[in-house]
Design an enzyme around this catalytic site. Structure first.
Site, PDB file in Angstrom:
ATOM      1  N   HIS A 111      33.905 -42.972 -12.651  1.00 41.89           N
ATOM      2  CA  HIS A 111      35.019 -43.860 -12.331  1.00 41.89           C
ATOM      3  C   HIS A 111      34.939 -44.397 -10.901  1.00 41.89           C
ATOM      4  CE1 HIS A 111      36.971 -40.086 -10.752  1.00 41.89           C
ATOM      5  NE2 HIS A 111      37.434 -40.940  -9.844  1.00 41.89           N
ATOM      6  N   ASP A 169      32.414 -38.306 -17.118  1.00 50.80           N
ATOM      7  CA  ASP A 169      32.764 -38.913 -15.834  1.00 50.80           C
ATOM      8  C   ASP A 169      31.681 -38.665 -14.788  1.00 50.80           C
ATOM      9  OD1 ASP A 169      34.218 -40.417 -14.073  1.00 50.80           O
ATOM     10  OD2 ASP A 169      35.651 -38.825 -13.565  1.00 50.80           O
ATOM     11  N   SER A 203      36.744 -37.955  -5.077  1.00 47.11           N
ATOM     12  CA  SER A 203      36.084 -37.993  -6.383  1.00 47.11           C
ATOM     13  C   SER A 203      34.578 -38.142  -6.237  1.00 47.11           C
ATOM     14  CB  SER A 203      36.623 -39.156  -7.214  1.00 47.11           C
ATOM     15  OG  SER A 203      37.980 -38.953  -7.529  1.00 47.11           O
TER      16      SER A 203
END
Length: 309
Positions: free
Chosen positions: A133, A174, A252
């Site tokens: 992402h 992810d 992230s």
């Protein structure tokens, strides 16, 4: 009968004799006093020499200093493997940009910063592991031209940047892999551990770039194991690691490491308090054993095994 008291009064009483006391010893001479004082001093010195040394009052503080030094050394050794990723938007083939209010990177000719994230060096060939992402827009339809700028740090602590190319992604977990053209001697691949033997309560550390603040360290513990979290593809990611080490926007893709500096997960998600955007302390990482299974396929084939068959 009356003569007995009268005789008692007329006869003289026996004389009162004081108790005979033993003669007092002669006062000690000055030489004897000196010898006794010296002997007492010698006994005190011997007792002091044989006594255990006193415990330092700062014993607890010294233990804390040892733990602090260990964490500092851990960060110094692990942080050069962590990278800062910027997703930049420039004019596409149709001459359109990416919007009007994004942050602008003046060093890139005014390109707009679409998003930021973290990652870590996988190997000396220049492969970078991050979340899908973080770089998903690099795999767009071409209507907007995205570029990826990766900021690295060499062994001397000097920061430099390289263009990143997306070579593989796995939205179901992810995960994504970037490639940078950098001198292998400057790259510091991360130490890869295992998530198989993790225990709830053990220490863990997150390194990343929250809100663009590069190389930020947060500490915590493994709060839970075997969690399920949603992935960008809509499927559940099973076996996720839960931690209370702070993970915010920009973290992230960065590594979650153990007390030995080994990567045990890839930071990916956090639950925020509704309407505040503030982390609730419930954060998640993809277990490194899952990453180890997926990344080689992404490097070789550009996709996961499940997407090839």
């Amino acid at each position: 009968m009356a003569l007995r008291p009268l005789l008692h009064l007329l006869l003289p009483s026996p004389p009162h004799r004081s108790p005979i006391l033993p003669p007092s010893p002669p006062p000690p001479s000055s030489s004897a006093t000196t010898r006794r004082t010296a002997a007492a001093a010698l006994l005190l010195l011997a007792a002091a020499a044989g006594a255990p040394p006193p415990r330092p009052a700062r014993a607890a503080a010294e233990l804390e200093d040892v733990d602090e030094a260990r964490v500092v050394r851990l960060f110094q050794e692990a942080s050069p493997s962590v990278v800062f990723i910027k997703d930049l938007v420039v004019a596409g083939p149709q001459g359109r940009g990416g919007g009007g209010e994004e942050e602008v990177d003046e060093e890139e000719g005014g390109a707009k910063v679409e998003g930021t994230g973290s990652g870590f060096v996988w190997d000396s060939a220049g492969h970078i592991v991050t979340n899908y992402h973080v770089v998903a827009k690099l795999a767009g339809d071409g209507s907007v031209f995205h570029r990826c700028k990766v900021f690295l740090e060499d062994s001397s602590g000097k920061s430099y940047s390289k263009e990143g190319t997306l070579i593989g992604c796995d939205p179901a977990y992810d995960l994504a892999v970037l490639k940078v053209d950098a001198d292998s001697e400057k790259l510091r691949p991360a130490l890869i551990g295992t998530s198989r033997d993790l225990r709830v309560g053990q220490s863990c550390f997150a390194i990343g770039n929250p809100y663009g603040y590069e190389h930020t360290l947060t500490t915590g513990v493994v709060s839970g194991l075997g969690r399920e979290i949603p992935s960008p593809s809509g499927r559940a990611i099973r076996g996720a690691i839960q931690t209370d080490a702070a993970i915010n926007a920009g973290n992230s893709g960065g590594p979650l490491i153990d007390s030995y500096g080994h990567v045990i997960g890839v930071n990916t998600a956090t639950f925020t308090r509704k309407g505040s955007g503030i982390s609730s302390g419930v954060n998640f990482a993809i277990p490194i054993d899952t990453v180890v299974q997926s990344v080689p396929n992404l490097i070789v084939y550009g996709t996961s095994v499940s997407n090839r068959f």
